[in-house]
Write a protein that holds these residues in place. Structure first.
Motif, PDB file in Angstrom:
ATOM      1  N   TYR A 241       3.303  -0.924  -2.885  1.00  9.54           N
ATOM      2  CA  TYR A 241       2.369  -0.763  -4.004  1.00  9.54           C
ATOM      3  C   TYR A 241       1.758  -2.115  -4.378  1.00  9.54           C
ATOM      4  O   TYR A 241       0.557  -2.224  -4.633  1.00  9.54           O
ATOM      5  CB  TYR A 241       3.128  -0.177  -5.195  1.00  9.54           C
ATOM      6  CG  TYR A 241       2.280   0.066  -6.432  1.00  9.54           C
ATOM      7  CD1 TYR A 241       1.328   1.079  -6.463  1.00  9.54           C
ATOM      8  CD2 TYR A 241       2.451  -0.712  -7.573  1.00  9.54           C
ATOM      9  CE1 TYR A 241       0.574   1.305  -7.591  1.00  9.54           C
ATOM     10  CE2 TYR A 241       1.686  -0.494  -8.712  1.00  9.54           C
ATOM     11  CZ  TYR A 241       0.749   0.520  -8.712  1.00  9.54           C
ATOM     12  OH  TYR A 241      -0.012   0.735  -9.835  1.00  9.54           O
ATOM     13  N   ARG A 243       1.349  -4.605  -2.384  1.00 14.56           N
ATOM     14  CA  ARG A 243       0.417  -4.970  -1.318  1.00 14.56           C
ATOM     15  C   ARG A 243      -0.965  -4.393  -1.590  1.00 14.56           C
ATOM     16  O   ARG A 243      -1.980  -5.052  -1.391  1.00 14.56           O
ATOM     17  CB  ARG A 243       0.924  -4.415   0.019  1.00 14.56           C
ATOM     18  CG  ARG A 243       1.786  -5.378   0.783  1.00 14.56           C
ATOM     19  CD  ARG A 243       1.889  -4.946   2.240  1.00 14.56           C
ATOM     20  NE  ARG A 243       2.744  -3.793   2.401  1.00 14.56           N
ATOM     21  CZ  ARG A 243       4.060  -3.857   2.597  1.00 14.56           C
ATOM     22  NH1 ARG A 243       4.642  -5.011   2.704  1.00 14.56           N
ATOM     23  NH2 ARG A 243       4.769  -2.768   2.727  1.00 14.56           N
ATOM     24  N   GLU A 244      -0.982  -3.143  -2.050  1.00 20.78           N
ATOM     25  CA  GLU A 244      -2.255  -2.489  -2.319  1.00 20.78           C
ATOM     26  C   GLU A 244      -3.018  -3.264  -3.389  1.00 20.78           C
ATOM     27  O   GLU A 244      -4.213  -3.512  -3.259  1.00 20.78           O
ATOM     28  CB  GLU A 244      -2.010  -1.058  -2.775  1.00 20.78           C
ATOM     29  CG  GLU A 244      -3.294  -0.305  -3.028  1.00 20.78           C
ATOM     30  CD  GLU A 244      -3.057   1.128  -3.467  1.00 20.78           C
ATOM     31  OE1 GLU A 244      -1.944   1.641  -3.281  1.00 20.78           O
ATOM     32  OE2 GLU A 244      -3.999   1.718  -4.008  1.00 20.78           O
ATOM     33  N   ALA A 247      -4.324  -6.585  -2.188  1.00 19.89           N
ATOM     34  CA  ALA A 247      -5.536  -6.389  -1.391  1.00 19.89           C
ATOM     35  C   ALA A 247      -6.729  -6.091  -2.300  1.00 19.89           C
ATOM     36  O   ALA A 247      -7.832  -6.580  -2.076  1.00 19.89           O
ATOM     37  CB  ALA A 247      -5.327  -5.249  -0.392  1.00 19.89           C
ATOM     38  N   LYS A 248      -6.481  -5.301  -3.352  1.00 24.25           N
ATOM     39  CA  LYS A 248      -7.565  -4.946  -4.268  1.00 24.25           C
ATOM     40  C   LYS A 248      -8.129  -6.188  -4.950  1.00 24.25           C
ATOM     41  O   LYS A 248      -9.341  -6.374  -5.029  1.00 24.25           O
ATOM     42  CB  LYS A 248      -7.024  -4.010  -5.356  1.00 24.25           C
ATOM     43  CG  LYS A 248      -7.265  -2.554  -5.085  1.00 24.25           C
ATOM     44  CD  LYS A 248      -6.832  -1.721  -6.280  1.00 24.25           C
ATOM     45  CE  LYS A 248      -6.519  -0.304  -5.826  1.00 24.25           C
ATOM     46  NZ  LYS A 248      -5.923   0.515  -6.866  1.00 24.25           N
TER      47      LYS A 248
ATOM     48  N   GLN B 212       0.656   1.160   5.622  1.00 27.93           N
ATOM     49  CA  GLN B 212       0.818   0.278   4.469  1.00 27.93           C
ATOM     50  C   GLN B 212      -0.416   0.299   3.589  1.00 27.93           C
ATOM     51  O   GLN B 212      -1.537   0.415   4.068  1.00 27.93           O
ATOM     52  CB  GLN B 212       1.093  -1.154   4.952  1.00 27.93           C
ATOM     53  CG  GLN B 212       2.512  -1.302   5.434  1.00 27.93           C
ATOM     54  CD  GLN B 212       2.817  -2.724   5.860  1.00 27.93           C
ATOM     55  OE1 GLN B 212       1.934  -3.575   5.891  1.00 27.93           O
ATOM     56  NE2 GLN B 212       4.060  -2.980   6.193  1.00 27.93           N
ATOM     57  N   ARG B 213      -0.147   0.147   2.311  1.00 25.33           N
ATOM     58  CA  ARG B 213      -1.209   0.401   1.346  1.00 25.33           C
ATOM     59  C   ARG B 213      -2.308  -0.639   1.317  1.00 25.33           C
ATOM     60  O   ARG B 213      -3.348  -0.423   0.697  1.00 25.33           O
ATOM     61  CB  ARG B 213      -0.586   0.553  -0.050  1.00 25.33           C
ATOM     62  CG  ARG B 213       0.295   1.763  -0.119  1.00 25.33           C
ATOM     63  CD  ARG B 213       1.102   1.816  -1.380  1.00 25.33           C
ATOM     64  NE  ARG B 213       0.340   2.307  -2.485  1.00 25.33           N
ATOM     65  CZ  ARG B 213       0.876   2.953  -3.529  1.00 25.33           C
ATOM     66  NH1 ARG B 213       2.162   3.174  -3.571  1.00 25.33           N
ATOM     67  NH2 ARG B 213       0.125   3.365  -4.509  1.00 25.33           N
ATOM     68  N   ASP B 214      -2.078  -1.779   1.949  1.00 23.64           N
ATOM     69  CA  ASP B 214      -3.168  -2.763   1.981  1.00 23.64           C
ATOM     70  C   ASP B 214      -4.001  -2.621   3.246  1.00 23.64           C
ATOM     71  O   ASP B 214      -4.966  -3.357   3.443  1.00 23.64           O
ATOM     72  CB  ASP B 214      -2.621  -4.184   1.841  1.00 23.64           C
ATOM     73  CG  ASP B 214      -1.554  -4.508   2.875  1.00 23.64           C
ATOM     74  OD1 ASP B 214      -1.108  -3.566   3.567  1.00 23.64           O
ATOM     75  OD2 ASP B 214      -1.175  -5.669   3.001  1.00 23.64           O
ATOM     76  N   LYS B 215      -3.643  -1.668   4.107  1.00 23.64           N
ATOM     77  CA  LYS B 215      -4.452  -1.434   5.302  1.00 23.64           C
ATOM     78  C   LYS B 215      -5.692  -0.630   4.900  1.00 23.64           C
ATOM     79  O   LYS B 215      -5.680   0.075   3.894  1.00 23.64           O
ATOM     80  CB  LYS B 215      -3.640  -0.644   6.329  1.00 23.64           C
ATOM     81  CG  LYS B 215      -2.427  -1.392   6.861  1.00 23.64           C
ATOM     82  CD  LYS B 215      -2.855  -2.428   7.879  1.00 23.64           C
ATOM     83  CE  LYS B 215      -1.693  -3.134   8.533  1.00 23.64           C
ATOM     84  NZ  LYS B 215      -0.864  -3.914   7.636  1.00 23.64           N
ATOM     85  N   GLN B 220      -4.960   4.121   7.347  1.00 20.19           N
ATOM     86  CA  GLN B 220      -3.827   4.825   6.730  1.00 20.19           C
ATOM     87  C   GLN B 220      -3.928   6.322   7.004  1.00 20.19           C
ATOM     88  O   GLN B 220      -2.956   6.964   7.388  1.00 20.19           O
ATOM     89  CB  GLN B 220      -3.829   4.612   5.212  1.00 20.19           C
ATOM     90  CG  GLN B 220      -3.504   3.212   4.771  1.00 20.19           C
ATOM     91  CD  GLN B 220      -3.453   3.114   3.244  1.00 20.19           C
ATOM     92  OE1 GLN B 220      -2.935   4.000   2.577  1.00 20.19           O
ATOM     93  NE2 GLN B 220      -3.993   2.056   2.694  1.00 20.19           N
TER      94      GLN B 220
END
Lengths: 641, 640
Positions: A241, A243-244, A247-248, B212-215, B220
């Protein structure tokens, strides 16, 4: 009423750090929340034995919570808060609670509350309090009536609570599955608003009251829950989570609109690069850059070259020459900057100890200038004898002295050496013009001293020191510094490390045979040592003079003290203050001199690039302090390659 | 552009004597033309561009090969190009596999070509395979198998870790197409005989990393599709953490409002497929991120805002509105397939029943089908049948759907009707009044097996405890001929439900006597036939139960008593090795020897003469308490 037994365990945040579990916790917390300054804002690590209602009992390192009230009705509800609030710099914060037993009715609430919220209640019922309750699966947002939110939970379930400090939301997890947003209006600082005053007000509000603490509440007998603040791996993949969001946020930065000012941006960026090159005196690179980008350089070519020359001298450890050159090219500069001059002189003294400064190098056989590229070892004769006489004592290592073949053992110990003192190989790459003169100093000489304590040099050291000591009664030196701490083990390491460097720097291996490099005070030259002592006296005088003129300066005192302390050790390179001898220490001195010169020429004393970088870092620190969570996912380091 | 210029370019491309630069330029220009309208692609296909380009791939010049591949790629991804064109020459695939090692461009284009030229092994409808429908197999090996046999898995696997994002993505897409509903490929991806390792990792691990959520979202989603296929093929267990904690949550996230409409459609469809048959996954999905509420949002397109503010947005929303609705219905159908609590939550979602009712009458077949599917799932709830189904008069639009609908809709709709016709369903009566029996009878004549099963099943439900008139309607509507047709149906399901129907028809004494007086002869014939035939235990048991029902009639009894053949068969089954059949035969005997009825003495005597009493004595000593009880009761009739 208070649980006195559990209370004694409180406050172990730092005290417990030696336990392996505690170490694992610290490690995990550091990895999860790298932007948090834990000295300023400690992270929750356990429940607080002080901040809880009487009906709550704590055990197992204040991680297990059990209910010990009557549990007749909601008036018997009881909560406990964690030891610390959630720092905004977490960006995203997460903890889990395992339901060990649902007790009689399973009226358990998991959530958040601000300091001061009534603890005779379940989380969520009051203002600044938020909770998810096990009996009905409802969420309570500062209200006695819940909203349908998720499934119920009971014995064996692991409930997680995640606070997103970037968009001020909170969601829960059950057994590793995200249940969706529960609260969208946490009283954390609002998103960036255009109206500055409004923003400011919110910050202030936040600073004073709305720091949220992890909280659990229980209401019926038999209810037991365990917290996991990072002691164990989480069931839910919180790192994914995070990581998301990283990235955002990085995407937002990347896509930050620059619009029609594109041309301006380009010019600004070019200017930043150019000024950086000029500042550091990368003369021809700057010229090439200016040519290609079709820009002009403010400073004159010769001026850059002059600065470059002076910088090179400092970085090479030839501070005396640097001072001379500065006085010649920029008359009056140092006279107007006595602090700078003193700093330079102190460095010069250190370099004399190092044997690098030209005032001591002129005593050596080689000309100082030629030594830029060659770590020569002047005046070998006195050491040669001692070297030979100790072949037997150095044992197996000694044969490697005469050739370039390194056994693996040596390589290993070499890396040990590099890890020990701040590595000189890195400094040689960062300041290519500096010379690793240290390589020519003998370690064997320290051994000789060890064996024959009547060595001339040592006695002189002591005499010299006592001279300084007597001359300045204010200077306090610890007694332990007096006796020479000869470190036998490390001396061999240094010797080995030296060979390693030799191998890298010296292409002509055969020359090593008669230049067995050893480090020695002032390059081991008697005359040089005399000169150094002389210089030390002058420096002392300068200090006293400055003290009279400008008043006491603790910085000066410290500098002088550190520099002179070097002489208290027979092996200054390997003593508690030996770091000063590291060539990397020349860089701040060099930067200060460079800035002063630039300032005198009415040019910025710091390159705009560094200024921008500093501003960005400071901005992030400020964001953390005022509670803007996104700071944790936009580290300056991420953008420096 | 005219066809003549296309031809000229193709001619130049094919000239071995022209310089490679020129030929490459030609391929580039043709590629650009192919990116134009569909008509361009059609014209190019008419000029036989594909064989020409495939020929070009044999050139030694890499730049030329890349240009040809790029052009081929553009042509093959066009919807007007038939996929089969790639498979006309067997050597093409192996040559393409060999070219995979040449450059990142060949890798990207070839993977893209493969993933667009891989028709699925089976007929399928939007990712659902749960229907008992025969699979339409193409002649010869299908595309997936051809590619698989050429080592596609091994050749493409290492591209998943390529440094080029485009290559990684196209390789991933390739796998998602290859593995879809293909157990062979799926198993190979997980382990297979030759473990496929990339950088020391198994492929599922690599797919999980891509989740993975940043991909990128696209990555995804595609990766989740691969893992879903592997799971549905049985290659990954449904309780594996990579499914439960990675794939499922990822797909739920794809349904969120933050995603593009296309992604939300694909996410919901894939998730529906993943959880379709596993109740635990359905439960997890139902609590994840408020999925059930989130899906309600799928029905809000085009939103009233988009209509006013932005024509472009309106157009976009309209285009996806149908897709969104059908995807949501499908996912609701999967979510509610097994768990009563989930069904309740779905129906409690805002305006849910209205949405289904509206969906049933939409013009788009896809939406109608999905709405029926959803309704079917929810109709498994007794409580809902009694409440919300009745409140919303769901049966009305359902009956309408059943008129002239394509088979795929008919199958689900008739299956739903089966549930609505259960005796406790308040909809049963109005449905029958609107002519359901006739419709169901016609379904039993369908070529489509599923429709036959559903038709007869529904009739069976209708006949259960029905009044005389309805039973007569069924017999009339079905006709004796059709009834016997069904009793000799090759499908055991049809046979079972037909026997069930007979059994339901032959209940309560007046009904039994009435029906046996009109159809007695045929029914007895059919029963004899089935008891003599090679059928499984369940079928024979059901048949014996029918006999027991007949034996319960007043006049109908005589049809058995006068039929020695049948009596011998009953006797035979009393001593059968299967207790169920013994018990069913005992029911017959019990009914025949029952005391209080007229002529019971003669029947008892006749049966004693046949040696039945001896068997009863033996059975009264049986260790099976049911048999023992039943035998004793029968023997008591003799004593009285």
């Amino acid at each position: 009423m208070a649980d006195a037994g559990a209370g004694s365990l409180h406050g172990g945040d730092s005290a417990l750090s030696c336990l392996p579990e505690e170490q694992e916790l610290s490690q995990r917390l550091r990895r999860l929340y790298p932007a948090v300054n834990q000295e300023e804002t400690p992270l929750p690590r356990s429940w607080s034995p002080k901040d809880k209602y009487n009906y709550i009992g704590l055990s197992q390192g204040n991680l297990r919570v059990h209910y010990k009230g009557h549990g007749k009705n909601h008036k018997d509800a009881a909560s406990v808060r964690a030891t610390h609030p959630i720092p905004a710099a977490c960006g995203i914060y997460y903890f889990e609670v395992k339901i060990v037993s649902k007790g009689r009715d399973g009226y358990m609430g998991i959530g958040l509350s601000a300091q001061g919220v009534n603890m005779n209640r379940l989380p969520g019922w009051d203002k600044h309090s938020y909770g998810y309750h096990g009996d009905d699966g409802h969420s309570f947002c500062s209200s006695g009536t819940g909203q349908p939110y998720g499934p119920t939970f009971t014995t064996g379930d692991v409930i997680g609570c995640c606070v997103n400090l970037i968009n001020n939301t909170c969601f829960y997890t059950k057994n590793g599955h995200s249940l969706g947003i529960a609260f969208t209006d946490l009283p954390l600082p609002a998103m960036i608003s255009n109206q500055f005053m409004e923003l400011l007000q919110e910050y202030i509000q936040h600073l004073f009251k709305s720091n949220l603490y992890p909280t659990v509440g229980l209401q019926t007998p038999g209810e037991i829950v365990d917290a996991n603040f990072g002691q164990q791996p989480f069931v839910f993949d919180i790192e994914d989570y995070m990581r998301e969001w990283r990235a955002k946020i990085q995407g937002t930065i990347k896509r930050f609109p620059i619009g029609d000012r594109l041309g301006e941006w380009q010019a600004m960026l070019q200017n930043m690069v150019s000024s950086y090159l000029v500042h550091h005196g990368y003369c021809s690179t700057a010229a090439a850059f200016a040519r290609i980008t079709d820009t002009t350089i403010q400073e004159e070519q010769t001026s850059i070259k002059n600065r470059q020359r002076i910088q090179k001298l400092v970085l090479a450890g030839r501070v005396g020459e640097a001072i001379e050159a500065t006085q010649q090219l920029y008359p009056g500069l140092l006279e107007h900057n006595p602090n700078l001059l003193f700093m330079l002189k102190c460095r010069q003294f250190v370099e004399m100890v190092n044997g690098t400064d030209s005032e001591v190098r002129c005593f050596s056989a080689r000309s100082p200038r030629s030594q830029d590229s060659y770590p020569g070892s002047p005046n070998l004769s006195p050491r040669r004898g001692s070297n030979n006489s100790h072949v037997h004592s150095t044992g197996a290592d000694s044969p490697t002295c005469s050739n370039g073949v390194l056994s693996t053992k040596i390589k290993q110990s070499c890396s040990k050496y590099q890890a020990l003192s701040s590595s000189s190989s890195s400094s040689s790459s960062s300041s290519p013009s500096s010379v690793n003169y240290s390589e020519s100093n003998s370690t064997d000489s320290t051994k000789s001293q060890q064996h024959s304590s009547t060595s001339n040099q040592e006695t002189r050291h002591l005499a010299f020191l006592s001279f300084f000591y007597l001359s300045d009664s204010e200077m306090e030196m610890e007694a332990e510094h007096y006796p020479n701490g000869v470190l036998e083990n490390s001396s061999t390491r240094i010797m080995n490390g030296t060979y390693k460097h030799e191998e890298i720097l010296q292409t002509d291996e055969s020359s090593m045979e008669d230049n067995c490099p050893q480090r020695q005070l002032c390059g081991g030259n008697h005359a040089a040592t005399e000169r150094m002592i002389q210089f030390g006296r002058e420096l002392q005088t300068l200090s006293e003079q400055l003290c009279r003129e400008y008043g006491k300066n603790t910085m000066h005192k410290k500098m002088l003290q550190d520099a002179f302390s070097l002489l208290a050790y027979s092996d200054p390179w390997n003593c508690p203050v030996g770091q000063q001898l590291d060539p990397i220490q020349r860089e701040p001195v060099c930067a200060a001199l460079n800035s002063a010169i630039l300032e005198s020429q009415n040019l910025p004393k710091q390159p705009p690039l560094m200024l921008a970088l500093g501003q960005a870092s400071e901005c992030l620190r400020l964001m953390a302090r005022v509670g803007l969570g996104s700071c944790s996912f936009a580290r300056v380091d991420d953008y420096l390659h | 552009m005219e066809a003549s210029s296309f031809q000229r370019l193709l001619y130049l491309l094919q000239q071995e004597t022209s310089s490679t630069e020129l030929r490459t330029e030609c391929a580039v220009v043709l590629g650009s033309l192919a990116m134009g309208t569909e008509n361009n692609v059609k014209s190019l296909l008419d000029c036989h561009i594909i064989p020409a380009l495939l020929q070009g791939l044999l050139s030694p010049d890499l730049k030329f090969i890349e240009a040809c591949l790029r052009c081929l790629r553009t042509i093959f991804i066009s919807p007007v190009t038939p996929e089969d064109l790639l498979y006309t020459d067997a050597t093409v695939i192996s040559h393409l596999m060999a070219l995979l090692s040449r450059s990142r461009y060949t890798q990207e284009y070839i993977c893209q070509i493969f993933s667009h030229c891989c028709k699925l092994q089976h007929w399928h409808s939007c990712g659902f395979k749960s229907l008992p429908q025969p699979l339409l197999c193409a002649n010869g090996p299908d595309h997936q198998t051809i590619l698989f046999n050429h080592g596609a898995v091994q050749n493409i696997a290492h591209l998943l870790v390529s440094t080029s994002y485009k290559v990684r993505m196209q390789a991933l897409k390739c796998f998602s197409v290859l593995a879809f509903e293909n157990p062979q490929v799926s198993m190979t991806l997980v382990n297979g005989k030759h473990k496929v390792l990339v950088d020391g990792e198994l492929l599922p691990q690599i797919f999980v990393k891509m989740l993975q959520r940043d991909k990128p979202v696209e990555m995804q989603l595609t990766s989740a599709k691969c893992l879903t296929s592997m799971c549905r093929a049985g290659a990954i267990r449904t309780d594996d953490s990579c499914i439960v904690l990675k794939t499922l949550p990822c797909l739920v996230r794809m349904c969120s409002k933050e995603r593009l409409l296309e992604e939300r459609v694909e996410g919901a469809e894939t998730l529906a497929y993943l959880i379709e048959t596993d109740v635990e996954l359905q439960r997890i999905a139902s609590i994840t991120d408020h999925l059930i509420v989130m899906l309600a949002d799928y029905f809000k397109y085009p939103s009233s805002v988009s209509a006013i503010t932005d024509i472009k947005r309106l157009d976009h929303d309209l285009k996806h509105a149908h897709e969104l609705r059908q995807a949501a219905f499908k996912l609701y159908a999967s979510l509610g397939a097994n768990d009563e609590d989930i069904r309740k939550k779905i129906i409690e979602t805002e305006n849910m029943m209205d949405r289904i009712v509206n969906g049933l009458s939409e013009s788009s077949i896809k939406v109608r089908l999905a709405a029926v599917r959803c309704l079917h799932s929810l109709s498994r709830s007794v409580q809902q049948l009694r409440t919300s189904f009745q409140d919303h008069a769901v049966w009305k639009p359902l009956m309408k759907v059943l008129q002239n609908a394509p088979n795929e809709i008919l199958v689900v709709a008739s299956s739903t009707l089966c549930n609505l016709l259960l005796e406790f369903s308040p909809s049963k009566e109005p449905i029958l009044e609107s002519g359901a029996i006739e419709l169901l009878c016609s379904l039993t004549q369908s070529e489509n097996l599923a429709l036959r099963v559903n038709g007869i099943w529904a009739l069976m439900n209708v006949a259960f405890q029905a009044e005389q008139k309805i039973k007569s309607d069924i017999l009339r509507g079905l006709s004796t001929e059709q009834l016997f047709q069904l009793l000799s149906d090759s499908d055991v399901n049809v046979l079972m439900k037909t026997l069930g129907l007979l059994r339901n028809l032959l209940s309560t004494r007046p009904h039994i006597d009435h029906i046996m007086s009109t159809h007695g002869k045929q029914i007895m014939q059919a029963v004899t036939l089935i008891l003599e035939g090679e059928h499984n235990i369940e079928v024979k048991e059901q048949t014996l139960c029918i006999l027991a029902n007949i034996a319960d009639g007043t006049t109908a009894k005589e049809l058995i008593m006068t039929n020695d053949d049948i009596l011998q068969k009953i006797k035979y089954y009393m001593s059968h090795s299967n207790a169920k059949l013994q018990l069913a035969a005992m029911f017959c005997i019990s009914n025949l020897v029952w005391n209080e009825e007229e002529g019971s003495q003669e029947r008892q005597d006749k049966l004693r003469d046949m040696g039945i009493v001896d068997i009863l004595h033996k059975l009264s000593q049986s260790s099976d308490p049911n048999l023992c009880d039943k035998a004793k009761t029968a023997l008591q009739q003799y004593l009285a």
